[in-house]
Motif scaffolding. Structure first.
Motif, PDB file in Angstrom:
ATOM      1  N   LEU A 113       0.822  -1.208   0.000  1.00 34.31           N
ATOM      2  CA  LEU A 113       0.000   0.000   0.000  1.00 34.31           C
ATOM      3  C   LEU A 113       0.862   1.266   0.000  1.00 34.31           C
ATOM      4  CD1 LEU A 113      -2.945   0.699  -0.118  1.00 34.31           C
ATOM      5  CD2 LEU A 113      -3.008   0.731   2.341  1.00 34.31           C
ATOM      6  N   THR A 114       1.960   1.249   0.716  1.00 35.60           N
ATOM      7  CA  THR A 114       2.865   2.401   0.709  1.00 35.60           C
ATOM      8  C   THR A 114       3.478   2.606  -0.670  1.00 35.60           C
ATOM      9  OG1 THR A 114       3.385   1.994   3.035  1.00 35.60           O
ATOM     10  CG2 THR A 114       4.877   3.421   1.817  1.00 35.60           C
ATOM     11  N   CYS A 115       3.934   1.537  -1.297  1.00 32.04           N
ATOM     12  CA  CYS A 115       4.483   1.632  -2.652  1.00 32.04           C
ATOM     13  C   CYS A 115       3.422   2.097  -3.638  1.00 32.04           C
ATOM     14  CB  CYS A 115       5.043   0.288  -3.097  1.00 32.04           C
ATOM     15  SG  CYS A 115       6.523  -0.242  -2.253  1.00 32.04           S
ATOM     16  N   GLY A 116       2.223   1.566  -3.486  1.00 31.89           N
ATOM     17  CA  GLY A 116       1.138   1.959  -4.381  1.00 31.89           C
ATOM     18  C   GLY A 116       0.788   3.435  -4.266  1.00 31.89           C
ATOM     19  N   MET A 117       0.732   3.915  -3.040  1.00 30.43           N
ATOM     20  CA  MET A 117       0.395   5.321  -2.823  1.00 30.43           C
ATOM     21  C   MET A 117       1.457   6.246  -3.441  1.00 30.43           C
ATOM     22  SD  MET A 117      -1.938   7.156  -1.505  1.00 30.43           S
ATOM     23  CE  MET A 117      -2.673   7.026   0.072  1.00 30.43           C
ATOM     24  N   LEU A 118       2.713   5.934  -3.223  1.00 27.68           N
ATOM     25  CA  LEU A 118       3.774   6.764  -3.787  1.00 27.68           C
ATOM     26  C   LEU A 118       3.832   6.656  -5.304  1.00 27.68           C
ATOM     27  CD1 LEU A 118       6.572   6.150  -1.160  1.00 27.68           C
ATOM     28  CD2 LEU A 118       5.183   8.184  -1.449  1.00 27.68           C
ATOM     29  N   SER A 119       3.569   5.477  -5.836  1.00 31.43           N
ATOM     30  CA  SER A 119       3.560   5.307  -7.295  1.00 31.43           C
ATOM     31  C   SER A 119       2.402   6.073  -7.926  1.00 31.43           C
ATOM     32  CB  SER A 119       3.471   3.832  -7.654  1.00 31.43           C
ATOM     33  OG  SER A 119       4.616   3.145  -7.224  1.00 31.43           O
ATOM     34  N   TRP A 120       1.230   6.017  -7.288  1.00 31.85           N
ATOM     35  CA  TRP A 120       0.097   6.791  -7.809  1.00 31.85           C
ATOM     36  C   TRP A 120       0.396   8.278  -7.796  1.00 31.85           C
ATOM     37  CZ3 TRP A 120      -3.606   3.603  -4.386  1.00 31.85           C
ATOM     38  CH2 TRP A 120      -3.933   2.424  -5.039  1.00 31.85           C
ATOM     39  N   ASN A 121       1.079   8.766  -6.776  1.00 39.83           N
ATOM     40  CA  ASN A 121       1.432  10.182  -6.730  1.00 39.83           C
ATOM     41  C   ASN A 121       2.428  10.546  -7.826  1.00 39.83           C
ATOM     42  OD1 ASN A 121      -0.206  10.928  -4.590  1.00 39.83           O
ATOM     43  ND2 ASN A 121       1.275  10.250  -3.089  1.00 39.83           N
ATOM     44  N   LEU A 122       3.384   9.663  -8.098  1.00 35.44           N
ATOM     45  CA  LEU A 122       4.330   9.914  -9.180  1.00 35.44           C
ATOM     46  C   LEU A 122       3.616   9.951 -10.525  1.00 35.44           C
ATOM     47  CD1 LEU A 122       7.265  10.196 -10.208  1.00 35.44           C
ATOM     48  CD2 LEU A 122       7.293   7.699 -10.384  1.00 35.44           C
ATOM     49  N   ILE A 123       2.732   9.006 -10.754  1.00 28.86           N
ATOM     50  CA  ILE A 123       1.984   8.983 -12.015  1.00 28.86           C
ATOM     51  C   ILE A 123       1.090  10.210 -12.133  1.00 28.86           C
ATOM     52  CG2 ILE A 123       0.176   7.746 -13.268  1.00 28.86           C
ATOM     53  CD1 ILE A 123       1.448   5.149 -12.185  1.00 28.86           C
ATOM     54  N   PHE A 124       0.482  10.617 -11.034  1.00 33.49           N
ATOM     55  CA  PHE A 124      -0.357  11.815 -11.028  1.00 33.49           C
ATOM     56  C   PHE A 124       0.463  13.053 -11.426  1.00 33.49           C
ATOM     57  CE2 PHE A 124      -1.685  15.521  -8.480  1.00 33.49           C
ATOM     58  CZ  PHE A 124      -2.864  15.811  -9.149  1.00 33.49           C
ATOM     59  N   LEU A 125       1.637  13.207 -10.843  1.00 27.75           N
ATOM     60  CA  LEU A 125       2.482  14.353 -11.194  1.00 27.75           C
ATOM     61  C   LEU A 125       2.904  14.309 -12.656  1.00 27.75           C
ATOM     62  CD1 LEU A 125       4.721  14.674  -8.016  1.00 27.75           C
ATOM     63  CD2 LEU A 125       2.896  16.207  -8.769  1.00 27.75           C
ATOM     64  N   MET A 126       3.196  13.124 -13.147  1.00 27.87           N
ATOM     65  CA  MET A 126       3.571  13.008 -14.557  1.00 27.87           C
ATOM     66  C   MET A 126       2.409  13.361 -15.471  1.00 27.87           C
ATOM     67  SD  MET A 126       5.988   9.639 -14.341  1.00 27.87           S
ATOM     68  CE  MET A 126       6.116   9.477 -16.100  1.00 27.87           C
ATOM     69  N   ILE A 127       1.204  12.955 -15.108  1.00 23.99           N
ATOM     70  CA  ILE A 127       0.020  13.289 -15.908  1.00 23.99           C
ATOM     71  C   ILE A 127      -0.203  14.799 -15.904  1.00 23.99           C
ATOM     72  CG2 ILE A 127      -2.504  13.129 -15.950  1.00 23.99           C
ATOM     73  CD1 ILE A 127      -2.204  10.220 -15.033  1.00 23.99           C
ATOM     74  N   VAL A 128      -0.095  15.411 -14.745  1.00 24.03           N
ATOM     75  CA  VAL A 128      -0.314  16.862 -14.648  1.00 24.03           C
ATOM     76  C   VAL A 128       0.735  17.620 -15.455  1.00 24.03           C
ATOM     77  CG1 VAL A 128      -0.232  18.810 -13.046  1.00 24.03           C
ATOM     78  CG2 VAL A 128      -1.570  16.796 -12.481  1.00 24.03           C
ATOM     79  N   PHE A 129       2.007  17.256 -15.315  1.00 26.45           N
ATOM     80  CA  PHE A 129       3.055  17.945 -16.074  1.00 26.45           C
ATOM     81  C   PHE A 129       2.914  17.706 -17.571  1.00 26.45           C
ATOM     82  CE2 PHE A 129       6.033  17.838 -12.204  1.00 26.45           C
ATOM     83  CZ  PHE A 129       5.634  19.106 -11.830  1.00 26.45           C
ATOM     84  N   ASP A 130       2.525  16.511 -17.954  1.00 25.16           N
ATOM     85  CA  ASP A 130       2.364  16.212 -19.367  1.00 25.16           C
ATOM     86  C   ASP A 130       1.184  16.963 -19.963  1.00 25.16           C
ATOM     87  OD1 ASP A 130       3.215  14.598 -21.683  1.00 25.16           O
ATOM     88  OD2 ASP A 130       1.195  13.741 -21.484  1.00 25.16           O
ATOM     89  N   PHE A 145      -0.655  19.748 -18.607  1.00 23.06           N
ATOM     90  CA  PHE A 145      -0.760  21.198 -18.439  1.00 23.06           C
ATOM     91  C   PHE A 145       0.521  21.956 -18.759  1.00 23.06           C
ATOM     92  CE2 PHE A 145      -4.004  19.454 -15.500  1.00 23.06           C
ATOM     93  CZ  PHE A 145      -5.113  19.961 -16.159  1.00 23.06           C
ATOM     94  N   TYR A 146       1.657  21.283 -18.732  1.00 21.76           N
ATOM     95  CA  TYR A 146       2.914  21.964 -19.014  1.00 21.76           C
ATOM     96  C   TYR A 146       3.606  21.443 -20.264  1.00 21.76           C
ATOM     97  CZ  TYR A 146       2.273  23.704 -14.310  1.00 21.76           C
ATOM     98  OH  TYR A 146       1.761  24.291 -13.199  1.00 21.76           O
ATOM     99  N   ALA A 147       3.012  20.481 -20.948  1.00 20.15           N
ATOM    100  CA  ALA A 147       3.505  19.919 -22.205  1.00 20.15           C
ATOM    101  C   ALA A 147       4.976  19.523 -22.117  1.00 20.15           C
ATOM    102  CB  ALA A 147       3.264  20.891 -23.356  1.00 20.15           C
ATOM    103  N   LYS A 148       5.305  18.730 -21.135  1.00 18.72           N
ATOM    104  CA  LYS A 148       6.695  18.288 -20.952  1.00 18.72           C
ATOM    105  C   LYS A 148       6.972  16.931 -21.586  1.00 18.72           C
ATOM    106  CE  LYS A 148       8.033  21.735 -18.458  1.00 18.72           C
ATOM    107  NZ  LYS A 148       8.928  22.718 -18.964  1.00 18.72           N
ATOM    108  N   ASN A 149       5.951  16.240 -22.077  1.00 20.03           N
ATOM    109  CA  ASN A 149       6.091  14.928 -22.720  1.00 20.03           C
ATOM    110  C   ASN A 149       6.840  13.936 -21.838  1.00 20.03           C
ATOM    111  OD1 ASN A 149       4.700  15.784 -24.962  1.00 20.03           O
ATOM    112  ND2 ASN A 149       6.558  16.491 -25.987  1.00 20.03           N
ATOM    113  N   LEU A 150       6.390  13.772 -20.631  1.00 20.86           N
ATOM    114  CA  LEU A 150       6.994  12.821 -19.705  1.00 20.86           C
ATOM    115  C   LEU A 150       6.434  11.418 -19.855  1.00 20.86           C
ATOM    116  CD1 LEU A 150       7.017  14.934 -16.440  1.00 20.86           C
ATOM    117  CD2 LEU A 150       8.966  14.294 -17.818  1.00 20.86           C
TER     118      LEU A 150
END
Length: 128
Positions: free
Chosen positions: A31-48, A50-55
């Motif tokens: 659950l800890t790994c899942g929570m941190l992984s979901w947050n990483l994916i969320f940040l990548m989605i937001v940057f991709d 709204f900021y067009a960074k193509n991550l």
């Protein structure tokens, strides 16, 4: 001790009440790994988006490669180096105000993390 240890401790305690066969520690790690992984994916989605960074790669399964270091490091830390019992002893030495503040921060983290992730993912999915 830092916030990640307390997050693992509380997730493990949550599963301790349901799993009496000793698998609660593994469930806490997952659950800890899942929570941190979901947050990483969320940040990548937001940057991709709204900021067009193509991550984000074209293959959705390649996203798991970004989460692999989180999974390996967290799993190794709590499976081999830092035990649940060590963290429990540290938490028992906390004062009541420190426990209350840590619990409030943990609840805010989980409440902000999951629903916001699901809402933004649904919003972006509907607009593509």
């Amino acid at each position: 001790m830092f916030f990640l240890d307390y997050l693992y401790y509380q997730f493990t305690n949550f599963y301790y009440y349901f799993e009496k066969d000793g698998t609660h520690k593994a469930s806490g790690i997952i659950l800890t790994c899942g929570m941190l992984s979901w947050n990483l994916i969320f940040l990548m989605i937001v940057f991709d988006r709204f900021y067009a960074k193509n991550l984000i790669p074209d293959n959705k399964y390649a996203m798991l490669l970004y989460c692999l270091p989180i999974i390996l490091l967290i799993g190794l830390r709590y499976w081999k180096f830092t035990s649940y019992e060590e963290i429990r002893e540290k938490v028992k030495s906390f004062s009541n105000t420190t426990k209350i503040i840590a619990d409030i921060l943990l609840i805010l983290y989980v409440i902000i993390s999951l629903p916001v992730f699901i809402y933004i993912a649904a919003y972006i999915g509907n607009h593509k």
